[in-house]
Design an enzyme around this catalytic site. Sequence first.
Site, PDB file in Angstrom:
ATOM      1  N   HIS A 211      39.948  42.650  48.719  1.00 57.17           N
ATOM      2  CA  HIS A 211      39.489  41.212  48.925  1.00 57.17           C
ATOM      3  C   HIS A 211      38.209  41.012  49.759  1.00 57.17           C
ATOM      4  CE1 HIS A 211      42.215  38.473  46.930  1.00 57.17           C
ATOM      5  NE2 HIS A 211      43.268  38.822  47.440  1.00 57.17           N
TER       6      HIS A 211
ATOM      7  N   CYS B  71      49.248  38.312  43.587  1.00 66.29           N
ATOM      8  CA  CYS B  71      48.140  37.926  44.355  1.00 66.29           C
ATOM      9  C   CYS B  71      48.493  36.188  44.874  1.00 66.29           C
ATOM     10  CB  CYS B  71      46.727  38.092  43.805  1.00 66.29           C
ATOM     11  SG  CYS B  71      45.496  37.418  45.218  1.00 66.29           S
TER      12      CYS B  71
ATOM     13  N   GLY C 107      50.753  39.552  52.149  1.00 64.48           N
ATOM     14  CA  GLY C 107      49.397  39.874  52.675  1.00 64.48           C
ATOM     15  C   GLY C 107      48.273  38.728  52.387  1.00 64.48           C
TER      16      GLY C 107
HETATM   17 ZN   LIG Z   1      45.413  38.893  46.908  1.00 64.31          ZN
END
Ligand SMILES: [Zn+2]
Length: 182
Positions: free
Chosen positions: A135, A89, A46
């Site tokens: 985010h 992340c 993502g």
């Molecule tokens: Zn992230």
Amino acid sequence: MAIQSIRLFGDPVLRTPAAPVADFDKELRKLVKDLTDTMMDAPGAGLAAPQIGVGLRVFTYYVDEQLGHLINPDLDLSPECDEEGEEGCLSFPGLSFPTPRAIRAVARGFDMYGEPVTLEGTDLMARCFQHETDHLDGILFIDRMDPKQRKLAMKAVREAEWSGLSAPVIKVSPHVTGGKAL
Ligand SMILES: [Zn+2]
């Protein structure tokens, strides 16, 4: 291909809430393409627009071989949580930590043509929707950890080779994320 630099933890854009998309125009479609290309190149599961320095409420995902994007997302979460699931992340290259998340999520928003979309996700997909929507609010996965885990994570961040290198020119890929980083 229009692969962009991925912003690293420490870059203020990652702490800035993103603005809702108002114009579903050609620029927006280019942004979705850039996000998709950058996410697939990393590779990641993502990517949210602030991670490439764009303050708009847009993210892309690639989970269980499902590729997509969502604009102006709004989430409904299940009360059941997965406390132990590992999460990474792309703005914290090479690191992953147990991060509590709801097991199921319904994500409502729009596609790049302005058509309403409803997505349902469980497990990694649900985790992805939550991580990416965070985010867009300037929230990072370290904020979701319990205090003890966050302390361990911040220690690993300080020791990471990229720590402090938050200039937007840094190109972080390819790095070892196993394609699971968000
Ligand atoms: Zn992230």
